[in-house]
Design a protein around this motif. Sequence first.
Motif, PDB file in Angstrom:
ATOM      1  N   UNK A   1       8.283  -0.977  -3.233  1.00 41.18           N
ATOM      2  CA  UNK A   1       6.940  -1.535  -3.341  1.00 41.18           C
ATOM      3  C   UNK A   1       6.795  -2.377  -4.596  1.00 41.18           C
ATOM      4  N   UNK A   2       5.981  -3.405  -4.490  1.00 37.40           N
ATOM      5  CA  UNK A   2       5.691  -4.309  -5.607  1.00 37.40           C
ATOM      6  C   UNK A   2       4.195  -4.227  -5.912  1.00 37.40           C
ATOM      7  N   UNK A   3       3.879  -3.675  -7.070  1.00 35.81           N
ATOM      8  CA  UNK A   3       2.484  -3.541  -7.507  1.00 35.81           C
ATOM      9  C   UNK A   3       1.613  -2.985  -6.382  1.00 35.81           C
ATOM     10  N   UNK A   4       1.923  -1.770  -5.899  1.00 34.33           N
ATOM     11  CA  UNK A   4       1.186  -1.252  -4.740  1.00 34.33           C
ATOM     12  C   UNK A   4      -0.195  -0.718  -5.117  1.00 34.33           C
ATOM     13  N   UNK A   5      -1.048  -0.687  -4.091  1.00 32.42           N
ATOM     14  CA  UNK A   5      -2.349  -0.038  -4.201  1.00 32.42           C
ATOM     15  C   UNK A   5      -2.171   1.395  -3.724  1.00 32.42           C
ATOM     16  N   UNK A   6      -2.407   2.363  -4.584  1.00 32.89           N
ATOM     17  CA  UNK A   6      -2.214   3.761  -4.237  1.00 32.89           C
ATOM     18  C   UNK A   6      -3.476   4.317  -3.600  1.00 32.89           C
ATOM     19  N   UNK A   7      -3.293   4.895  -2.427  1.00 34.07           N
ATOM     20  CA  UNK A   7      -4.404   5.461  -1.668  1.00 34.07           C
ATOM     21  C   UNK A   7      -4.082   6.924  -1.411  1.00 34.07           C
ATOM     22  N   UNK A   8      -4.875   7.833  -1.931  1.00 30.30           N
ATOM     23  CA  UNK A   8      -4.652   9.267  -1.749  1.00 30.30           C
ATOM     24  C   UNK A   8      -5.913   9.899  -1.178  1.00 30.30           C
ATOM     25  N   UNK A   9      -5.718  10.690  -0.125  1.00 27.66           N
ATOM     26  CA  UNK A   9      -6.826  11.402   0.496  1.00 27.66           C
ATOM     27  C   UNK A   9      -6.501  12.878   0.439  1.00 27.66           C
TER      28      UNK A   9
ATOM     29  N   UNK B   1       0.853  -1.195   0.000  1.00 24.45           N
ATOM     30  CA  UNK B   1       0.000   0.000   0.000  1.00 24.45           C
ATOM     31  C   UNK B   1       0.882   1.237   0.000  1.00 24.45           C
ATOM     32  N   UNK B   2       0.558   2.175  -0.874  1.00 23.36           N
ATOM     33  CA  UNK B   2       1.187   3.492  -0.906  1.00 23.36           C
ATOM     34  C   UNK B   2       0.132   4.513  -0.508  1.00 23.36           C
ATOM     35  N   UNK B   3       0.260   5.058   0.701  1.00 20.09           N
ATOM     36  CA  UNK B   3      -0.725   6.002   1.211  1.00 20.09           C
ATOM     37  C   UNK B   3      -0.194   7.424   1.200  1.00 20.09           C
ATOM     38  N   UNK B   4      -0.941   8.323   0.572  1.00 20.11           N
ATOM     39  CA  UNK B   4      -0.594   9.748   0.540  1.00 20.11           C
ATOM     40  C   UNK B   4      -1.706  10.511   1.243  1.00 20.11           C
ATOM     41  N   UNK B   5      -1.398  10.992   2.426  1.00 24.24           N
ATOM     42  CA  UNK B   5      -2.413  11.725   3.194  1.00 24.24           C
ATOM     43  C   UNK B   5      -1.697  12.607   4.192  1.00 24.24           C
ATOM     44  N   UNK B   6      -2.319  13.749   4.482  1.00 27.02           N
ATOM     45  CA  UNK B   6      -1.721  14.641   5.452  1.00 27.02           C
ATOM     46  C   UNK B   6      -1.872  14.056   6.847  1.00 27.02           C
ATOM     47  N   UNK B   7      -1.088  14.593   7.752  1.00 28.25           N
ATOM     48  CA  UNK B   7      -1.098  14.095   9.110  1.00 28.25           C
ATOM     49  C   UNK B   7      -2.430  14.379   9.789  1.00 28.25           C
ATOM     50  N   UNK B   8      -2.801  13.526  10.729  1.00 34.12           N
ATOM     51  CA  UNK B   8      -4.034  13.705  11.473  1.00 34.12           C
ATOM     52  C   UNK B   8      -5.251  13.093  10.821  1.00 34.12           C
TER      53      UNK B   8
ATOM     54  N   UNK C   1      -2.072  19.349   0.719  1.00 32.05           N
ATOM     55  CA  UNK C   1      -3.172  20.280   0.976  1.00 32.05           C
ATOM     56  C   UNK C   1      -3.487  20.278   2.463  1.00 32.05           C
ATOM     57  N   UNK C   2      -3.759  21.429   3.075  1.00 34.05           N
ATOM     58  CA  UNK C   2      -4.059  21.478   4.497  1.00 34.05           C
ATOM     59  C   UNK C   2      -5.465  20.979   4.769  1.00 34.05           C
ATOM     60  N   UNK C   3      -5.690  20.711   6.033  1.00 34.79           N
ATOM     61  CA  UNK C   3      -7.031  20.301   6.435  1.00 34.79           C
ATOM     62  C   UNK C   3      -7.965  21.505   6.304  1.00 34.79           C
ATOM     63  N   UNK C   4      -9.071  21.312   5.638  1.00 35.02           N
ATOM     64  CA  UNK C   4      -9.962  22.435   5.337  1.00 35.02           C
ATOM     65  C   UNK C   4     -10.627  23.006   6.567  1.00 35.02           C
ATOM     66  N   UNK C   5     -10.729  22.185   7.607  1.00 33.66           N
ATOM     67  CA  UNK C   5     -11.468  22.662   8.784  1.00 33.66           C
ATOM     68  C   UNK C   5     -10.635  23.589   9.656  1.00 33.66           C
TER      69      UNK C   5
END
Length: 604
Positions: free
Chosen positions: A197-205, A41-48, A210-214
Amino acid sequence: MTFQDLGLNAPILKALAEQGYERPSPIQEKAIPPALAGRDVLGCAQTGTGKTCAFAAPILQRLSGRKGKGIRALILTPTRELALQIQENIVAYSRHLPIRSAVIFGGVGQNPQVEQLKKGVDILVATPGRLGDLYNQKFVDLSKLEVFVLDEADRMLDMGFIHDVRRILGWLPKKKQTLFFSATMPPEVQGLVDSLLVDPVKVAVNPVSSPVEVIDQRLYYVDRGNKTKLLATLILEPDVKNALVFTRTKHGANKVAGDLVKAGIAAAAIHGNKSQTARQQALADFKSGKVTALVATDIAARGLDIEELSHVFNYNLPDVPETYVHRIGRTGRAGHGGTAISFCDINEKQELKDIQKLLGKDIPVVEDHPWPMEVFEPLPKDKKGRTVNPEDAEARAAAKERRRQRDAANKAAAAEKKAKAAQKAAEQPAPAQPEKKKPRRGVRNSATLEEALVATAPAHPSALEPAFGDFHRPDPLASDIIMDATARLLAPRKLPRQPEKPRRKDKGEQPPKEAKQSRKGKQASQEKAPKKEKQPSQEKAPKKERKPQEKQAQPAAPAPKSGRKKRGGRGRSGRPPEIILRTNGQKDSTEQPSLMKPYYLSDD
């Protein structure tokens, strides 16, 4: 969607419910199913956003369904605080599972961590430095690893750990599941992803970086000298429940924390120069509410999970735009609201421009405050085009002053220790050491008894021998000296082997002659003496008539057989070696049973 829909087992669901988790976050919803299926799994997401649960829950379910020994999952993090936080979450999620976990990081002694590793660990959370140390010491075995997690990969790059990470990857088995998480994806991190990584599943949130909108973001233009006053005023406002303040330098963190304390605000500082114990204590006090403001450098920008953190202050704008996202991400976690306030002076205009370019929008400016910007002339730059920041000069001067104080304290302590030792020596004087007599040069041994007596006798005998009537009583000390000189002078000396004399069968051995005769005297006596008949006891002694030169050349004759047994330890003949006698027929002191008996000298 609920956690039950993600395929997690009952013990994990029960633990998540006890933590108050009701619905999965977007990153959890997208990352948990492929991770449970064993995919990379390749996860791209901001902290929190809930990344810890996104990789911890699948790991716990995989390990609980299989039996194994050794470290089966490794989670690598850039900071100690993040490592501790992940370990706390894993302990909470695995409370209903027979899974053992441990955390290792630098800044503290390694012995407790080693003892925990020896007891057995299934999941290990580690920072790169301490992991490398314990691996080189053979305390960590990664040959049974099944799952590898690299969290905050871009932060690893920023902190200079990318080379350590590449070295650690060489210690891992080739066949394993890899979960890779990063808020940003710079080229170096992308290259690491392609090789790992070998054939990873890319997960982007949300878009990358980008900052948290709230989060409510605000910007204050203020001169450098007025930042502390403005900060204290804003923290004292009623809506500020707690505040995390970021500075650019360690010296700045200490200075800001001290100024806030002077303003009546409970504050503490954490940075790299603080011990791990002090950092953990300050963080614990901040979470419990004992400390209102926690002043930190970027070392705390990642991994700090503080529930309901109301405000984040950027006392200094970061040099790297992505760091701004990580800083303000400490608030607004799990969808809760928060406020991020940034200060900008005339020398930080370029950093502000880069941050707004990354965000894709301008940060709202607050103009109505007591200390608006009045200095519009930037500071000079050095030859390389870098701004000569006064804070850096202050930090260097402060470090120099700390070194001076430390050296002065060490010198004073050494002087005090020396003074105490001298005082103690004066109160308890050491026992007097005997004087070592220097050897006299040009002194030879005495050749005769008279010389020995003269050399050892006192200069004035009358002073040492008091008179008693008509005679003098000898001094015992003088006698000891004489005895010692006599014993050394008259020590027995061995002569060349002499021919053995026949023994009398009826009377035993013949007594030795009292003195030697000279060669001429011996010959004369043989000529004048009348020839006598040979006695039976003397028939076997013809060697007497031989010349002295022949005596030394011929070996000693065997002793005649006798009815008496030979005495042991005294040579072949059983007789002691002959002794040179200084006087005719008179025994010297060495022939006496004791040296303490009187001896006599001849009148010659």
